[in-house]
Write a protein that holds these residues in place. Structure first.
Motif, PDB file in Angstrom:
ATOM      1  N   ALA A  42       0.846  -1.197   0.000  1.00 36.22           N
ATOM      2  CA  ALA A  42       0.000   0.000   0.000  1.00 36.22           C
ATOM      3  C   ALA A  42       0.880   1.245   0.000  1.00 36.22           C
ATOM      4  N   ALA A  43       1.957   1.206   0.777  1.00 38.33           N
ATOM      5  CA  ALA A  43       2.855   2.367   0.830  1.00 38.33           C
ATOM      6  C   ALA A  43       3.545   2.555  -0.522  1.00 38.33           C
ATOM      7  N   ALA A  44       3.939   1.443  -1.146  1.00 37.06           N
ATOM      8  CA  ALA A  44       4.613   1.537  -2.449  1.00 37.06           C
ATOM      9  C   ALA A  44       3.669   2.138  -3.485  1.00 37.06           C
ATOM     10  N   MET A  45       2.413   1.716  -3.476  1.00 39.87           N
ATOM     11  CA  MET A  45       1.440   2.269  -4.427  1.00 39.87           C
ATOM     12  C   MET A  45       1.207   3.752  -4.142  1.00 39.87           C
ATOM     13  N   ALA A  46       1.078   4.076  -2.841  1.00 38.97           N
ATOM     14  CA  ALA A  46       0.811   5.470  -2.474  1.00 38.97           C
ATOM     15  C   ALA A  46       1.966   6.370  -2.919  1.00 38.97           C
ATOM     16  N   ALA A  47       3.191   5.839  -2.836  1.00 41.75           N
ATOM     17  CA  ALA A  47       4.355   6.648  -3.211  1.00 41.75           C
ATOM     18  C   ALA A  47       4.303   7.030  -4.690  1.00 41.75           C
ATOM     19  N   ARG A  48       3.660   6.222  -5.502  1.00 39.43           N
ATOM     20  CA  ARG A  48       3.594   6.505  -6.941  1.00 39.43           C
ATOM     21  C   ARG A  48       2.580   7.591  -7.282  1.00 39.43           C
ATOM     22  N   GLY A  49       1.815   8.002  -6.265  1.00 40.51           N
ATOM     23  CA  GLY A  49       0.873   9.098  -6.490  1.00 40.51           C
ATOM     24  C   GLY A  49      -0.517   8.596  -6.831  1.00 40.51           C
ATOM     25  N   GLY A  50      -1.487   9.494  -6.596  1.00 43.57           N
ATOM     26  CA  GLY A  50      -2.898   9.134  -6.749  1.00 43.57           C
ATOM     27  C   GLY A  50      -3.243   8.691  -8.156  1.00 43.57           C
ATOM     28  N   SER A  51      -2.617   9.312  -9.161  1.00 42.97           N
ATOM     29  CA  SER A  51      -3.044   8.971 -10.522  1.00 42.97           C
ATOM     30  C   SER A  51      -2.567   7.568 -10.910  1.00 42.97           C
ATOM     31  N   PHE A  52      -1.459   7.117 -10.315  1.00 41.71           N
ATOM     32  CA  PHE A  52      -0.981   5.758 -10.600  1.00 41.71           C
ATOM     33  C   PHE A  52      -1.991   4.732 -10.066  1.00 41.71           C
ATOM     34  N   ALA A  53      -2.410   4.947  -8.825  1.00 44.95           N
ATOM     35  CA  ALA A  53      -3.396   4.027  -8.234  1.00 44.95           C
ATOM     36  C   ALA A  53      -4.703   4.078  -9.026  1.00 44.95           C
ATOM     37  N   ASP A  54      -5.097   5.289  -9.433  1.00 47.25           N
ATOM     38  CA  ASP A  54      -6.329   5.423 -10.238  1.00 47.25           C
ATOM     39  C   ASP A  54      -6.194   4.643 -11.547  1.00 47.25           C
ATOM     40  N   MET A  55      -5.034   4.791 -12.164  1.00 47.41           N
ATOM     41  CA  MET A  55      -4.838   4.115 -13.454  1.00 47.41           C
ATOM     42  C   MET A  55      -4.823   2.601 -13.278  1.00 47.41           C
ATOM     43  N   PHE A  56      -4.300   2.150 -12.163  1.00 47.94           N
ATOM     44  CA  PHE A  56      -4.292   0.716 -11.907  1.00 47.94           C
ATOM     45  C   PHE A  56      -5.730   0.196 -11.834  1.00 47.94           C
TER      46      PHE A  56
END
Ligand code: ADP
Length: 747
Positions: A363-377
């Protein structure tokens, strides 16, 4: 030590180096650093082969002049060399490096590299006063020389094709690498579809899944494995089930993207071969592995990597030659703007990601990539999964319609709308032939499989027309909306599409059928729509322009020649200015600035003097409607006439190839993000029982929306562009890098 060197050191002297892995766009950044420094009266030195040149001194540090960075924008890699220097990791190496910098009077540094290179920069700047004391104590430099350079001023630019620096959205080289990958996927898609084959494609990204995820979305792939978000146990079954469902829903090919650093939840690597074996064993499908490797580092830099790196280089130069250091000397790109980060924080946050992944803190690794990365995932998962193919009676009916001029990216927009809309429980309708098609009731349901393969297609399969409905047509349009029970309208198009949507919105009192949520999404190569820094299609149009510029420049190698290249864009000068920046134009003509006889006079005498002084090539980019009288032809003739025997002039008009062509990864991704946002807005309206209209876009760092009611106030109706245009600020960059200061056209 040489006495002349002792006397130097009061002027501003900047060193620039590229370090670590090479990345496309480094040359554009170096060029912009060099030229911005020279434009501002600073001296600039290239430090060759990264930090090693600093340690070796001698020929490793060389002063650069304006012409030394000519003709490098289009080149891949870095012309000043890069190196991984183990010696610089040692304090002794850094002491020798500091001594060599002092010998050249350099106490300002721009480093272009990855997080390793930035760590090196951090170490050097933190130790600088101590290193100088040691050098004085050892008699290697004088106290006066050391005292003249009490601190190291620095700026860092992030060159990394992995796009792994936390806090920035785009690093130098990532967009080009994505181009290479998506080109390869497009090529594989056609062969895979012919043979009903599966492909597993491994892409770069040891700790960062950016390339894998974005390529999977832009390439319309089926499954993706990234380091930050390893799949839950049993992923093999789920992957196969998804591939099977995809086939049943109409897919002819299956493509799985694996980042090179992908693992399972226990940290065991997942390799492409393993994925291939699973697909073959469980699905019985002929499966091939493609490992893209260094192809991803190769080729010419994309238009984005040229213009954005130029902007970043310009900002980095200003950072180091300004009088006060900022607390954000790492200069990156966020959304569509320059962002600044503290050096140590940028490095530490980036370094924390692999640690988080290794510790299972995904979760921390995903969060570090920024909100748009998680959204795109999340968006990828929704689009790839044909979860619900048949609509039920309660589903809402959302129609997608294009209008205005053709923009590359309309097909991926329609595809994303259909797939995401279906996944969210809606029935998706396509309006064929734009607003005239709507008037005629040319509306048909689009199913999940209908948009298969649309992601890489230029053109607009739904068709479009430029016309804005007349008042007489509104009744027919309202009837069509009622008959087809349209509950919401997603309008993806250009200026006239926006005007048409606004017309329906304004007539809702008279026509109850127009009381439905309407969202306008910017799709136009002109980049002239309100509420968005960038429209879908703009990046592809820039690519076409830059391709032409590269070609004509090469054609002039042996001649003394001026090119006047005309670009589309109507009255909006975005393509001309940014294309000029990416293509290395000396002169740019925009409608926003106008063209006067006075200016032409100056430009002509500058060109004549320049060619007389030995110049071989001048590139001018003119926006198609920059001026009614001074057309491209007139400009070319004036220069030709005045150039006499010194140079000849050729014209190149970049016409409709800017509207056609396969959409670039950037345009596919922006379109997809905007569609997800538009559908979310429509869902909010459905949930609230309201029927507001919006236009959405990318503004600065984030996506935003504004009510249609205020749209006209933002627009300049005569010249069909927004009243405020953010990119006009980029004129400063062009000014700094295009023409040498003493040589500029004078007025
Ligand atoms: P990248 O910059 O692409 O991450 P590297 O990690 O290889 O690539 O770093 C490039 C160079 O930067 C190294 O070869 C070394 O010279 C320097 N460097 C990296 N880390 C440090 C460090 N902690 N201290 C000093 N120099 C470093």
């Amino acid at each position: 030590m040489d006495a002349t060197v002792e006397r130097i050191g009061t002027g501003k002297r900047v060193g620039v180096l590229t370090s670590g892995g090479d990345a496309q766009g480094m040359n554009a950044a170096v060029r912009a650093v060099v030229r911005t420094c020279l434009s501002h009266g600073a001296e600039v030195y290239a430090i060759y082969e990264g930090y090693q040149g600093m340690i070796d001194g001698g020929d490793g540090i060389r002063r650069l002049q304006w012409g030394d960075v000519s003709n490098i924008l289009h080149r891949g890699g870095t012309v000043i060399g890069t190196f991984r220097s183990p010696e610089f990791r040692e304090r002794d190496g850094r002491r020798r490096a500091a001594a060599n910098l002092l010998r050249h009077g350099i106490d300002r540094l721009v480093v272009i590299g990855g997080d390793g290179s930035l760590s090196g920069l951090n170490a050097l700047s933190a130790e600088w006063p101590e290193l100088l004391d040691e050098l004085v104590a050892a008699g290697e430099v004088s106290r006066d020389l050391a005292d003249a350079h009490p601190a190291l001023r620095f700026a860092g630019l992030v060159g990394s094709i992995d796009n792994d620096l936390v806090g920035t959205d785009m690093t130098i080289g990532a967009d080009t690498a994505l181009h290479r990958i998506v080109d390869a996927i497009d090529a594989l898609t056609s062969t895979a579809a012919s043979h009903q084959r599966s492909f597993v494609v491994e892409v770069m990204g040891r700790h960062c899944g950016y390339l894998a995820l974005m390529a999977a979305i832009a390439g319309g792939c089926d499954y993706v494995l990234v380091p930050e978000n390893p799949p839950e146990d049993g992923w093999e079954d789920r992957m196969c089930a998804e591939l099977r469902r995809g086939r049943r829903a109409g897919r002819r090919d299956s493509i799985v993207i694996v980042a090179e650093g992908a693992t399972d939840r226990s940290g065991n690597p997942i390799r492409a071969d393993h994925v291939k074996q699973i697909i073959e064993e469980r699905l019985g499908e002929d499966t091939r592995v493609t490992i893209l490797g260094h192809v991803q580092r190769g080729g010419t830099p994309s238009a984005f990597d040229r213009w954005c790196s130029s902007v970043l280089g310009y900002e980095a130069a200003l950072e180091v030659i300004g009088d006060h250091p900022s607390d954000g000397p790492v200069i990156g790109w966020r959304g569509n703007r320059v962002t600044r980060l503290p050096l140590l924080e940028a490095v530490e946050r980036t370094r924390a990601v692999p640690v988080d992944i290794a510790a299972g803190n995904f979760a921390a690794a995903m969060a570090a990539r920024g909100g748009s990365f998680a959204d795109m995932f999340a968006i990828f998962r929704e689009m790839a999964e044909p979860s619900r193919i048949d609509a039920d009676a309660s589903s809402k009916r959302i129609a997608i319609i294009h209008g205005g001029g053709l923009a590359p990216g309309m097909n991926p927009i329609a595809r994303a709308a259909v797939r995401l809309g279906i996944s969210r429980g809606h029935t998706m309708l396509g309006v064929h032939g734009g607003f005239p098609g709507l008037r005629d009731g040319r509306i048909a349901e689009l199913e999940w499989g209908d948009v298969e393969g649309w992601t890489g297609d230029g053109g607009a399969h739904l068709g479009l027309r430029r016309e804005i409905p007349t008042v007489e047509e509104l009744y027919a349009i309202s009837r069509a909306l009622e008959e087809h029970k349209v509950d919401a309208l997603l309008v993806a198009g250009g200026w006239n599409a926006y005007r048409s949507a606004h017309l329906l919105y304004s007539e809702r009192d008279r026509y109850p059928a127009f009381r439905l949520p309407i969202v306008c999404l910017p799709a136009s190569i002109d980049n002239n729509l309100p509420g968005s820094d960038l429209s879908v299609g703009t990046d592809t149009a820039l690519k076409a322009l830059v391709d032409v510029i590269d070609g004509v420049k090469m054609s002039a190698e042996a001649a003394h020649r001026m090119f006047v290249v005309e670009t589309m864009g109507r009255w909006c000068g975005y393509l001309a200015l940014v294309g000029g920046l990416a293509g290395g134009a000396e002169l740019v003509y925009l409608h926003e600035d106008g063209i006067t006889l006075d200016r032409l006079n100056r430009d002509v005498s500058w060109a004549v003097n320049s060619f007389a002084g030995g110049r071989q090539l001048v590139l001018a980019v003119r926006n198609e409607r920059a001026n009614e009288s001074y057309t491209t032809d007139v400009l070319a003739r004036i220069f030709e006439e005045e150039g006499g025997n010194l140079f000849d002039v050729r014209q190149a008009v970049v016409g409709h190839q800017q509207q056609g062509g396969a959409p670039t990864p950037f345009d596919r991704l922006l379109g997809t993000r905007l569609v997800a946002r538009a559908l979310a807005l429509i869902d909010e309206e459905f949930a609230a029982g309201t029927t507001e209209g919006y236009y959405i876009g990318l503004v600065g760092a984030s996506l935003s929306h504004r009510p249609l009611s205020g749209m006209m106030a933002e627009m300049d109706p005569v010249f069909r562009r927004p009243k405020q245009q953010w990119w006009l600020g980029l004129r400063d960059v062009v000014h700094a890098v295009a023409v040498q200061p003493g040589d500029r056209p004078r007025g």
